[in-house]
Design a protein around this motif. Structure first.
Motif, mmCIF file in Angstrom:
data_model
loop_
_atom_site.group_PDB
_atom_site.id
_atom_site.type_symbol
_atom_site.label_atom_id
_atom_site.label_comp_id
_atom_site.label_asym_id
_atom_site.label_seq_id
_atom_site.Cartn_x
_atom_site.Cartn_y
_atom_site.Cartn_z
ATOM 1 N N UNK A 69 0.857 -1.179 0.000
ATOM 2 C CA UNK A 69 0.000 0.000 0.000
ATOM 3 C C UNK A 69 0.891 1.227 0.000
ATOM 4 N N UNK A 70 0.854 1.997 -1.082
ATOM 5 C CA UNK A 70 1.710 3.179 -1.176
ATOM 6 C C UNK A 70 1.017 4.337 -0.467
ATOM 7 N N UNK A 71 1.583 4.749 0.655
ATOM 8 C CA UNK A 71 0.947 5.829 1.402
ATOM 9 C C UNK A 71 1.919 6.952 1.736
ATOM 10 N N UNK A 72 3.071 6.948 1.099
ATOM 11 C CA UNK A 72 4.009 8.033 1.313
ATOM 12 C C UNK A 72 5.074 7.715 2.351
ATOM 13 N N UNK A 73 4.884 6.678 3.114
ATOM 14 C CA UNK A 73 5.880 6.262 4.100
ATOM 15 C C UNK A 73 6.664 5.064 3.555
ATOM 16 N N UNK A 74 7.793 4.819 4.159
ATOM 17 C CA UNK A 74 8.593 3.660 3.760
ATOM 18 C C UNK A 74 8.414 2.555 4.783
ATOM 19 N N UNK A 75 8.059 1.389 4.315
ATOM 20 C CA UNK A 75 7.751 0.283 5.218
ATOM 21 C C UNK A 75 8.667 -0.887 4.948
ATOM 22 N N UNK A 120 2.938 -7.906 7.748
ATOM 23 C CA UNK A 120 3.291 -6.994 8.827
ATOM 24 C C UNK A 120 4.424 -6.079 8.368
ATOM 25 N N UNK A 121 4.239 -4.787 8.545
ATOM 26 C CA UNK A 121 5.252 -3.813 8.139
ATOM 27 C C UNK A 121 5.606 -2.907 9.312
ATOM 28 N N UNK A 122 6.882 -2.455 9.298
ATOM 29 C CA UNK A 122 7.331 -1.435 10.242
ATOM 30 C C UNK A 122 7.776 -0.236 9.442
ATOM 31 N N UNK A 123 7.509 0.949 9.965
ATOM 32 C CA UNK A 123 7.975 2.161 9.303
ATOM 33 C C UNK A 123 9.469 2.318 9.573
ATOM 34 N N UNK A 124 10.257 2.479 8.494
ATOM 35 C CA UNK A 124 11.700 2.685 8.725
ATOM 36 C C UNK A 124 12.184 3.969 8.073
ATOM 37 N N UNK A 125 11.262 4.917 7.908
ATOM 38 C CA UNK A 125 11.659 6.221 7.371
ATOM 39 C C UNK A 125 12.511 6.978 8.376
ATOM 40 N N UNK A 126 12.209 6.786 9.673
ATOM 41 C CA UNK A 126 12.998 7.425 10.720
ATOM 42 C C UNK A 126 13.367 6.368 11.737
ATOM 43 N N UNK A 127 14.601 6.444 12.274
ATOM 44 C CA UNK A 127 14.992 5.457 13.283
ATOM 45 C C UNK A 127 14.135 5.607 14.527
ATOM 46 N N UNK A 128 13.624 4.500 14.987
ATOM 47 C CA UNK A 128 12.831 4.534 16.205
ATOM 48 C C UNK A 128 11.371 4.874 16.006
ATOM 49 N N UNK A 160 7.790 4.206 15.792
ATOM 50 C CA UNK A 160 7.100 3.043 16.365
ATOM 51 C C UNK A 160 5.934 2.519 15.519
ATOM 52 N N UNK A 161 5.689 3.149 14.392
ATOM 53 C CA UNK A 161 4.467 2.818 13.646
ATOM 54 C C UNK A 161 4.583 1.469 12.964
ATOM 55 N N UNK A 162 3.528 0.700 13.108
ATOM 56 C CA UNK A 162 3.435 -0.596 12.441
ATOM 57 C C UNK A 162 2.199 -0.602 11.566
ATOM 58 N N UNK A 163 2.233 -1.452 10.597
ATOM 59 C CA UNK A 163 1.114 -1.532 9.665
ATOM 60 C C UNK A 163 0.815 -2.990 9.370
ATOM 61 N N UNK A 164 -0.458 -3.329 9.399
ATOM 62 C CA UNK A 164 -0.877 -4.671 8.989
ATOM 63 C C UNK A 164 -1.679 -4.524 7.712
ATOM 64 N N UNK A 165 -1.372 -5.322 6.726
ATOM 65 C CA UNK A 165 -2.092 -5.242 5.457
ATOM 66 C C UNK A 165 -2.654 -6.606 5.113
ATOM 67 N N UNK A 166 -3.948 -6.627 4.868
ATOM 68 C CA UNK A 166 -4.593 -7.906 4.535
ATOM 69 C C UNK A 166 -5.714 -7.655 3.545
ATOM 70 N N UNK A 167 -5.841 -8.549 2.618
ATOM 71 C CA UNK A 167 -6.919 -8.456 1.651
ATOM 72 C C UNK A 167 -8.263 -8.630 2.364
ATOM 73 N N UNK A 168 -9.210 -7.805 1.960
ATOM 74 C CA UNK A 168 -10.540 -7.894 2.566
ATOM 75 C C UNK A 168 -11.141 -9.253 2.216
ATOM 76 N N UNK A 181 8.210 13.782 1.158
ATOM 77 C CA UNK A 181 7.412 14.225 0.022
ATOM 78 C C UNK A 181 7.870 13.563 -1.275
ATOM 79 N N UNK A 182 9.165 13.275 -1.395
ATOM 80 C CA UNK A 182 9.630 12.619 -2.618
ATOM 81 C C UNK A 182 9.091 11.209 -2.701
ATOM 82 N N UNK A 183 9.102 10.542 -1.556
ATOM 83 C CA UNK A 183 8.565 9.174 -1.534
ATOM 84 C C UNK A 183 7.074 9.219 -1.820
ATOM 85 N N UNK A 184 6.413 10.214 -1.224
ATOM 86 C CA UNK A 184 4.979 10.336 -1.449
ATOM 87 C C UNK A 184 4.719 10.606 -2.922
#
Length: 250
Positions: free
Chosen positions: A69-75, A92-100, A102-110, A131-134
Motif C-alpha cells: 500500500x503506497x501511502x508516502x511512508x517507507x515500510x 506486517x510492516x514497520x515504518x523505517x523512514x525514521x529510526x525509532x 514506532x508505527x506498524x502496519x498490517x495489510x490484509x486483503x478484505x 514528500x519525494x517518496x509520497x
DNA sequence: CGAGTTTGACCCGCGC
DNA sequence: GCGCGGGTCAAACTCG
C-alpha cells in the motif's frame, strides 16, 4: 426483445445504477455519522487508550497479489501470516523512514471483497512524510486507490494518516445495496416513473434528468429517512449475524 | 555484496 | 495447564 423496450431497459438499468451509487454514498455518510455518535458515547464512558490505530481501505486489482500500500511512508516487511478468519495472508510492516519510528502496519486483503485491502496502522509517526517518496508513490500507485474507511473519498497521501478515521466495513454497503435491490422502495418506484415521464430519447437529456433527480434525492429528507431506516436495519442484522455481508459479485 | 523479502520457529496472551 | 491464534524474530533466500 424489440429495440424500444431494450432502450428503455438500458435507460432504467443506468438509472438504477446511479440510484444505487447515490444510496451507497448516503448510506456510508449515515453509517459514518452513526459510528461517530457511538464512538463519542464510548469516549465519554471509557478511558482513552494510548495507542492510536486507524484503518484504511485500499482499492486494488484483485489479481495483484502484492500487499503493498503506497501511502508516502517507507515500510519494511517483517512478517506474514495466514489468519484464521481470512484465507488471504496478512503482512506486517514497520515504518523505517525514521529510526525509532514506532508505527506498524498490517495489510490484509478484505475477506469479503478481494478488490480491497485493509491496512491497519498502529502508533504515531515521529517524523514527517517524505514528500519525494509520497510523490513517487503517487505516480506509481495507479493500480491502487486509498480510500478513507467510510466515505470512499481518496485518502490524502500527504496528510496525516492518523486523522480520526472511522473503522467501517465497506462491504456492508454491498449488503445494503442488495437489500435495497430486493426490496425496492417507493423512492425507486417514483424514480422509474419519473424517468418514464421524461420520455427522453436523447442520452444527454436522460443523463441530465438522472443527475437532476439524484441531486434532488440527496436533498430529499424522506430519502434520508428511508436510508436511515435501512442503516438501522443493517446495523441490527450486523450485531445479530457473524458475517452480514453477501458478496455482490458471486 | 548489501538491502530487502520470505518463511518457519518461537513467544505470548487469552479462553476453556 | 493446555491449546489456539496472532504477532515477532531471525536465518535463509532473492535480486539488483
Amino acid at each position: 426483445m424489440d429495440s424500444p423496450n431494450y432502450d428503455k431497459q438500458k435507460r432504467e438499468n443506468k438509472s438504477l445504477g446511479l440510484m444505487l451509487e447515490t444510496m451507497n454514498k448516503k448510506y456510508n455518510m449515515l453509517h459514518q455519522a452513526y459510528l461517530l455518535q457511538e464512538s463519542n458515547k464510548r469516549r465519554r464512558s471509557e478511558v482513552p487508550t494510548a495507542s492510536k490505530t486507524s484503518q484504511v481501505f485500499v482499492k486494488m486489482d484483485p489479481r495483484d497479489q502484492s500487499l503493498i500500500v503506497k501511502d508516502g511512508f517507507q515500510w519494511r516487511k517483517y512478517g506474514q501470516k495466514v489468519t484464521k478468519d481470512n484465507p488471504s495472508p496478512r503482512a506486517y510492516f514497520k515504518c523505517f523512514m525514521a529510526p525509532g519510528c514506532p508505527v506498524k502496519k498490517k495489510v490484509q486483503r478484505c475477506v469479503e471483497d478481494k478488490s480491497y485491502v485493509v491496512a491497519t496502522y498502529e502508533g504515531q509517526h515521529n517524523h514527517d512524510v517524505d514528500s519525494t517518496a509520497a510523490g513517487k508513490s503517487l505516480s506509481s500507485s495507479c493500480n491502487s486507490q486509498i480510500l478513507s474507511p467510510a466515505t470512499g473519498i481518496p485518502f490524502p497521501l500527504l496528510g496525516d494518516p492518523f486523522r480520526p478515521t472511522i473503522t467501517l466495513d465497506l462491504t456492508l454497503s454491498g449488503s445494503d445495496v442488495l437489500q435495497n435491490r430486493r426490496n425496492p422502495s417507493n423512492v425507486m418506484h417514483d424514480y422509474s416513473t419519473s424517468s418514464d415521464h421524461g420520455n427522453n430519447n436523447s442520452n444527454n437529456n436522460n443523463n441530465k434528468n438522472i443527475e437532476d433527480y439524484v441531486a434532488s434525492l440527496i436533498k430529499d429528507p424522506n430519502f434520508t429517512l428511508a436510508l436511515a431506516a435501512a442503516v438501522a436495519r443493517s446495523i441490527k442484522t450486523e450485531t445479530s449475524k457473524p458475517s452480514p455481508f453477501t458478496p455482490m459479485n458471486k
